[in-house]
Design an enzyme around this catalytic site. Structure first.
Site, PDB file in Angstrom:
ATOM      1  N   HIS A  51      -2.258  -5.361   1.357  1.00 26.45           N
ATOM      2  CA  HIS A  51      -3.719  -6.082   1.123  1.00 26.45           C
ATOM      3  C   HIS A  51      -3.166  -7.368   0.966  1.00 26.45           C
ATOM      4  O   HIS A  51      -2.122  -7.488   0.175  1.00 26.45           O
ATOM      5  CB  HIS A  51      -4.374  -5.352   0.321  1.00 26.45           C
ATOM      6  CG  HIS A  51      -5.415  -6.025  -0.231  1.00 26.45           C
ATOM      7  ND1 HIS A  51      -6.662  -6.001   0.192  1.00 26.45           N
ATOM      8  CD2 HIS A  51      -5.508  -7.080  -1.259  1.00 26.45           C
ATOM      9  CE1 HIS A  51      -7.519  -6.962  -0.603  1.00 26.45           C
ATOM     10  NE2 HIS A  51      -6.772  -7.584  -1.468  1.00 26.45           N
ATOM     11  N   ASN A  78      -1.931   0.074   6.677  1.00 25.00           N
ATOM     12  CA  ASN A  78      -1.385  -0.982   7.220  1.00 25.00           C
ATOM     13  C   ASN A  78      -0.602  -1.739   6.318  1.00 25.00           C
ATOM     14  O   ASN A  78      -0.278  -2.950   6.504  1.00 25.00           O
ATOM     15  CB  ASN A  78      -2.439  -1.943   8.005  1.00 25.00           C
ATOM     16  CG  ASN A  78      -3.502  -2.408   6.836  1.00 25.00           C
ATOM     17  OD1 ASN A  78      -3.349  -2.373   5.793  1.00 25.00           O
ATOM     18  ND2 ASN A  78      -4.697  -3.177   7.276  1.00 25.00           N
ATOM     19  N   LYS A  83       0.869  -1.203  -0.053  1.00 26.83           N
ATOM     20  CA  LYS A  83      -0.118  -0.097   0.055  1.00 26.83           C
ATOM     21  C   LYS A  83       0.947   1.324  -0.050  1.00 26.83           C
ATOM     22  O   LYS A  83       1.915   1.225   0.409  1.00 26.83           O
ATOM     23  CB  LYS A  83      -0.863  -0.182   1.180  1.00 26.83           C
ATOM     24  CG  LYS A  83      -2.092  -1.155   1.072  1.00 26.83           C
ATOM     25  CD  LYS A  83      -2.890  -0.988   2.406  1.00 26.83           C
ATOM     26  CE  LYS A  83      -3.979  -2.136   2.396  1.00 26.83           C
ATOM     27  NZ  LYS A  83      -4.959  -1.930   3.527  1.00 26.83           N
ATOM     28  N   PHE A  93     -16.197   3.297   5.962  1.00 24.59           N
ATOM     29  CA  PHE A  93     -14.716   3.673   5.634  1.00 24.59           C
ATOM     30  C   PHE A  93     -14.357   3.748   4.063  1.00 24.59           C
ATOM     31  O   PHE A  93     -13.381   3.836   3.791  1.00 24.59           O
ATOM     32  CB  PHE A  93     -13.804   2.496   6.291  1.00 24.59           C
ATOM     33  CG  PHE A  93     -14.059   1.093   5.880  1.00 24.59           C
ATOM     34  CD1 PHE A  93     -13.409   0.669   4.838  1.00 24.59           C
ATOM     35  CD2 PHE A  93     -14.891   0.284   6.720  1.00 24.59           C
ATOM     36  CE1 PHE A  93     -13.732  -0.576   4.380  1.00 24.59           C
ATOM     37  CE2 PHE A  93     -15.155  -1.082   6.515  1.00 24.59           C
ATOM     38  CZ  PHE A  93     -14.531  -1.539   5.128  1.00 24.59           C
TER      39      PHE A  93
END
Length: 140
Positions: free
Chosen positions: A117, A114, A11, A59
């Site tokens: 993915h 985070n 990411k 979200f």
């Protein structure tokens, strides 16, 4: 064990901090092979389509905005039980709950940023891989 393929996305938070090599090393150390990889910048349309399953979630807009905020590295990982193995290497979605030594425990900034993915099942892996890669781009 069955040889599988799974999709991984490194990411924007991780590409911004030049962590691609360190994350790839974790995949390879766990016995996964990177059989396709490209660095791209997702468009809003691509991000909305890819994460469409979350469209009604609160979200969603933030996720799309984050995933289009910088380059990502999309890749196909291959190996025995690749989906489960990759999910174990990534760690829990919330890095505060991720086990030590996992990608998210080591590199994630927060639950959204985070770092990675990964496909959640073999059938979604096939769909996600096809979203980003033509068959000729995957070299096993």
């Amino acid at each position: 064990m069955a040889t599988e393929r799974t999709l991984s996305i490194i990411k924007p938070d991780a590409t911004r901090r030049n962590l691609t090599g360190r994350i790839n090393a974790k995949f390879e150390e766990a016995g996964l092979r990177i059989v396709a990889q490209k660095r791209i910048r997702l468009t809003k349309d691509q991000a909305e389509a890819f994460y469409g399953v979350h469209k009604e979630r609160p979200f969603f807009a933030g996720l799309v905005s984050f995933m289009t905020s910088g380059p990502v590295v999309v890749q196909v990982l291959e190996g025995d039980d690749a989906v489960a193995r990759n999910r174990a290497i990534m760690g829990a979605t919330d890095p505060r709950k991720a086990e030590a030594g996992t990608i998210r425990a080591e590199f994630a900034e927060d639950i959204e940023a985070n770092s990675v993915h990964g496909s959640d099942a073999a059938d979604t892996a096939a769909q996600e891989i096809a979203f980003f890669f033509a068959g000729v781009e995957i070299v096993g």
